[in-house]
Motif scaffolding. Structure first.
Motif, PDB file in Angstrom:
ATOM      1  N   THR A  82     -32.368 -70.777  87.840  1.00 45.55           N
ATOM      2  CA  THR A  82     -33.042 -69.510  88.108  1.00 45.55           C
ATOM      3  C   THR A  82     -34.501 -69.709  88.498  1.00 45.55           C
ATOM      4  O   THR A  82     -35.133 -68.789  88.995  1.00 45.55           O
ATOM      5  N   ASP A 130     -32.819 -66.933  93.520  1.00 44.34           N
ATOM      6  CA  ASP A 130     -32.726 -65.604  92.928  1.00 44.34           C
ATOM      7  C   ASP A 130     -31.316 -65.289  92.443  1.00 44.34           C
ATOM      8  O   ASP A 130     -31.118 -64.736  91.372  1.00 44.34           O
ATOM      9  N   ARG A 131     -30.302 -65.667  93.234  1.00 37.24           N
ATOM     10  CA  ARG A 131     -28.925 -65.263  92.956  1.00 37.24           C
ATOM     11  C   ARG A 131     -28.135 -66.427  92.358  1.00 37.24           C
ATOM     12  O   ARG A 131     -27.696 -67.312  93.069  1.00 37.24           O
ATOM     13  N   SER A 185     -35.240 -70.586  98.399  1.00 36.98           N
ATOM     14  CA  SER A 185     -35.289 -69.146  98.592  1.00 36.98           C
ATOM     15  C   SER A 185     -36.715 -68.727  98.886  1.00 36.98           C
ATOM     16  O   SER A 185     -37.653 -69.213  98.262  1.00 36.98           O
ATOM     17  N   ARG A 192     -37.595 -65.696  98.475  1.00 38.87           N
ATOM     18  CA  ARG A 192     -37.871 -64.672  97.474  1.00 38.87           C
ATOM     19  C   ARG A 192     -38.493 -65.309  96.229  1.00 38.87           C
ATOM     20  O   ARG A 192     -38.114 -66.405  95.824  1.00 38.87           O
ATOM     21  N   THR A 251     -38.887 -63.918  92.515  1.00 33.96           N
ATOM     22  CA  THR A 251     -38.655 -62.826  91.579  1.00 33.96           C
ATOM     23  C   THR A 251     -39.605 -62.969  90.387  1.00 33.96           C
ATOM     24  O   THR A 251     -40.165 -64.040  90.144  1.00 33.96           O
ATOM     25  N   PRO A 252     -39.788 -61.898  89.605  1.00 33.50           N
ATOM     26  CA  PRO A 252     -40.622 -62.015  88.406  1.00 33.50           C
ATOM     27  C   PRO A 252     -40.162 -63.132  87.476  1.00 33.50           C
ATOM     28  O   PRO A 252     -40.985 -63.861  86.919  1.00 33.50           O
ATOM     29  N   CYS A 274     -45.791 -58.818  90.118  1.00 35.06           N
ATOM     30  CA  CYS A 274     -44.469 -59.386  90.387  1.00 35.06           C
ATOM     31  C   CYS A 274     -43.526 -58.265  90.827  1.00 35.06           C
ATOM     32  O   CYS A 274     -43.007 -57.504  89.997  1.00 35.06           O
ATOM     33  N   ALA A 290     -40.034 -57.049  93.215  1.00 32.14           N
ATOM     34  CA  ALA A 290     -38.634 -57.482  93.150  1.00 32.14           C
ATOM     35  C   ALA A 290     -38.409 -58.809  93.853  1.00 32.14           C
ATOM     36  O   ALA A 290     -37.577 -59.617  93.431  1.00 32.14           O
ATOM     37  N   ASP A 291     -39.142 -59.060  94.950  1.00 33.12           N
ATOM     38  CA  ASP A 291     -38.856 -60.254  95.739  1.00 33.12           C
ATOM     39  C   ASP A 291     -40.083 -61.062  96.121  1.00 33.12           C
ATOM     40  O   ASP A 291     -39.989 -61.988  96.923  1.00 33.12           O
ATOM     41  N   LYS A 292     -41.247 -60.736  95.566  1.00 31.03           N
ATOM     42  CA  LYS A 292     -42.458 -61.494  95.891  1.00 31.03           C
ATOM     43  C   LYS A 292     -43.528 -61.233  94.844  1.00 31.03           C
ATOM     44  O   LYS A 292     -43.418 -60.306  94.028  1.00 31.03           O
TER      45      LYS A 292
END
Length: 696
Positions: free
Chosen positions: A28, A32-33, A359, A361, A363-364, A520, A522-524
């Motif tokens: 993680t 992200d996924r 990724s 992205r 995330t937090p 933070c 959702a994606d940056k």
């Protein structure tokens, strides 16, 4: 193509949940996924998946996590053969894999599964899934020679079956033999081999788990007390002096319910911290009188007292058969497990070997993971002046269990110990200092008087000032006895940072002290400055805030693209406020021509590419700004709070910048995780104490 990691074993009792949790943490951090797949499952709730789902906020539908239960698998294999079983599980795996960047596969548990050659089945599934394998070998209660042989055999077994063995983890070895085993394996295996020692706190049941297993009645105790680990059992039958001498830290006292003297004595010892106990278990279905229970509650608030109907001997048999389990209800065990994995496994090397798809992205959760990892890489000492505050103590335990930094807690030492004991917290080897009685107080008074002599401060006056925990902590940082300080959970911002202004002062390259928030989304992650310190900076100060914020952003992995915010973009507006921002932008360009900067610019043009294409086409900042500098405190503070509340962003900060040494302030509403993050940030800032902004 989805990359998957298959954690498996060779027999039961290997404690591989530590490795599975550690790999989830590692994955993680990178993407992200992350999906989870367990090919075969027993009836009942899956403790580990529930833990992963709660801890990592997994949105995956639980119905997709499991291939089938063992009974169904056994019947299918018996009726139609192994090929059909494998084919069915492969189809169900791909239903998960198509939706995720990486899948963590949790292998079978070798526990009464009625499956022939379970190791070969795990190996075949890993190959069919295209997964790299992490075999886990259990070393508990085994000799060093036996552990070495089992480890080599585990690698050969999976390698001979065609598996891509990523690394081998040998788990739960005797602590005193861990280093010898690791040394004998180093360089002698074709893949990395990590040796993890046994940790009693992981196998110790919590008081809550004991109460549930024994169907006990909870007479006293709160959730925090019931979450304590029972590290030992002490059976009461002796006289009180002999009984007290037998108590051990973290023990569960087991005594007949009519021994009120032992109950009160044990709780009094806990209250004094000599030693802190997990709780008291009463047998024979005897319950002390109400006045004894009331006294017990006052002596040790929150400490559990539970009662069972059986006598001590069958109760003891049940207790010794219990083993602690990682689950969603034991977050402290999860922190211990992660700290253990991160200490003994080379997570950086494992991350490279996994080669998970990168990724863009952030995330937090990924940002928080990175903070802890970066702080851990060069461990520093942080002083926490609010040592008796409950949230600070909880955060301290997390930081220590994860090995993020060393800690000094300030306050009356007996109060800190009692509070920690009441909360069931383990502060490990953290340093506890009472400023009022510390031998450092005289020297600190002389130093503070010297620093503030121009303000008429005498040594006598300074002696009183330095007993304040924030002044004492700041002086520790100034004198190199700590690398940074975090306060503010119960103190005002002024009380936290005024000592830093007086004692530590600004860096030579900084005209002012300012702050940033890491926002933070959702994606940056965006950096907002200054939203906490300077009410109305002039153009030169605003330029300094921009440069400092760019340096801070870069230090924490955010590529700085600076937007100097205003109510107009480019040359479209005029007026004193816009002119200030325009002048500040030019000053930054003169001072740091290497930085990407745009200003004045409106917020939408700074972060939204479609707006930027219209208002500032061709700009290398517009539409992709990462560092947003507000023209004044009113604008900045309101904007960060609006984004935090309306967009659901996590705001980490304020992070102070411009001081010679790091001191950071907390919100008085800070949660435990906020404190953990701020301490990690402070430790990272302390890793570069002599670094100047002009050298970034």
């Amino acid at each position: 193509m989805t990359r998957s990691v298959y954690v498996t074993g060779i027999d039961r009792g290997d404690g591989r949940q530590v490795v599975e949790l550690g790999f989830m943490e590692l994955l993680t951090r990178q993407v992200d996924r992350v999906g989870v797949f367990r090919p075969l499952v027993h009836d009942g709730p899956d403790r580990l998946f529930e833990l992963l789902r709660a801890r990592y906020r997994l949105a995956q539908d639980p119905a997709t996590v499991y291939g089938m239960d063992y009974q169904e698998a056994s019947a299918l294999q018996a009726d139609q053969g192994t090929d059909e079983l494998v084919s069915t599980l492969v189809d169900r795996f791909h239903l998960v894999a198509r939706d995720y960047d990486v899948v963590l596969v949790l292998g079978t548990d070798f526990a009464a599964t009625q499956l022939p050659d379970e190791l070969a089945l795990n190996a075949r599934l890993a190959n069919e899934f295209g997964a790299s394998v992490i075999p886990v070998v259990g070393g508990r209660k085994q000799t060093a020679e036996s552990v070495l042989a089992e480890t080599r055999n585990a690698y050969r077994a999976y390698d001979s079956l065609g598996c891509d063995v990523l690394a081998v983890v040998t788990n739960r070895v005797a602590r005193e033999e861990r280093d010898e085993i690791a040394a004998r394996l180093e360089g002698r295996m074709p893949v990395p081999c990590y040796v993890v020692p046994d940790e009693p706190a992981l196998s110790a049941p919590t008081v809550s788990q004991i109460a549930q297993a024994l169907d006990a009645k909870v007479l006293l105790g709160d959730d925090s007390g019931l979450a304590r680990d029972a590290l030992d059992f002490v059976f009461g039958g002796a006289t009180l002096p002999n009984f007290l001498a037998a108590l051990t830290p973290g023990c569960l006292v087991v005594t007949p319910g009519d021994r009120a003297d032992l109950v009160v004595g044990a709780l009094a010892a806990h209250s004094a911290g000599t030693p802190p106990i997990a709780g008291v278990l009463l047998t024979l279905d005897e319950v002390p009188r109400e006045e004894i229970l009331a006294l017990s509650a006052r002596l040790a608030p929150g400490t559990p007292v539970i009662s069972v109907s059986g006598n001590s001997f069958p109760t003891a048999e049940q207790l010794f058969s219990l083993e602690g389990k990682l689950n969603a209800a034991t977050p402290r065990k999860a922190e211990t497990a992660l700290g253990l994995f991160e200490r003994y496994a080379d997570t950086a090397e494992l991350a490279r070997r996994v080669s998970a798809p990168s990724s863009d992205r952030v995330t937090p959760m990924m940002f928080e993971h990175k903070l802890l990892e970066q702080a851990r890489s060069d461990r520093r000492r942080v002083v926490l002046p609010e040592g008796t505050e409950e949230r600070v103590l909880h955060a301290a335990e997390v930081l220590l269990r994860r090995g993020v930094c060393d800690l000094t807690l300030l306050g009356p030492v007996d109060q800190i110990r009692k509070k920690a004991a009441d909360l069931g917290l383990d502060l490990g080897d953290s340093q506890l200092i009472d400023p009022a009685t510390s031998e450092l107080r005289d020297a600190f008074a002389e130093l503070y008087a010297l620093l503030r002599a121009h303000r008429g401060v005498t040594v006598e006056l300074a002696y009183d000032v330095v007993s304040d925990v924030n002044y004492f902590g700041t002086l520790m940082v100034q004198e190199g006895l700590a690398d940074g300080m975090v306060s503010g959970s119960v103190h005002s911002t002024a009380a936290t940072i005024r000592p830093a202004f007086e004692i530590i002062k600004t860096r030579p390259d900084a005209s002012i002290v300012s702050s940033v928030f890491f926002m933070c989304l959702a994606d940056k992650v965006l950096v907002y400055g200054d939203c906490a310190v300077n009410p109305d900076p002039d153009a030169r100060q605003l330029a300094d805030i921009a440069v400092q914020s760019a340096v801070t952003a870069a230090r924490f992995g955010v590529e700085p693209r600076i937007a100097m915010l205003s109510y107009s973009t480019g040359t479209s507006g005029s007026g004193a406020d816009v002119d200030k921002v325009r002048e500040a932008t030019e000053l930054v360009r003169e001072r740091r021509p290497d930085l990407k900067i745009e200003g004045p610019i409106q917020y939408d043009a700074a972060v939204e590419p479609s707006v930027a294409a219209t208002k500032l086409p061709g700009s290398e900042v517009a539409g992709q700004a990462t560092v947003l500098i507000f023209p004044d405190l009113n604008t900045g503070n309101n904007t960060y709070k609006a984004v935090q509340r309306s967009a659901g962003a996590i705001a980490v900060g304020p992070v102070l910048q411009g001081l010679r040494k790091p001191v950071n302030d907390l919100s008085r509403g800070a949660l435990v995780q906020d404190i953990v993050n701020t301490v990690a940030i402070t430790a990272i800032q302390a890793q570069h104490p002599s670094e100047k902004a002009s050298e970034q």
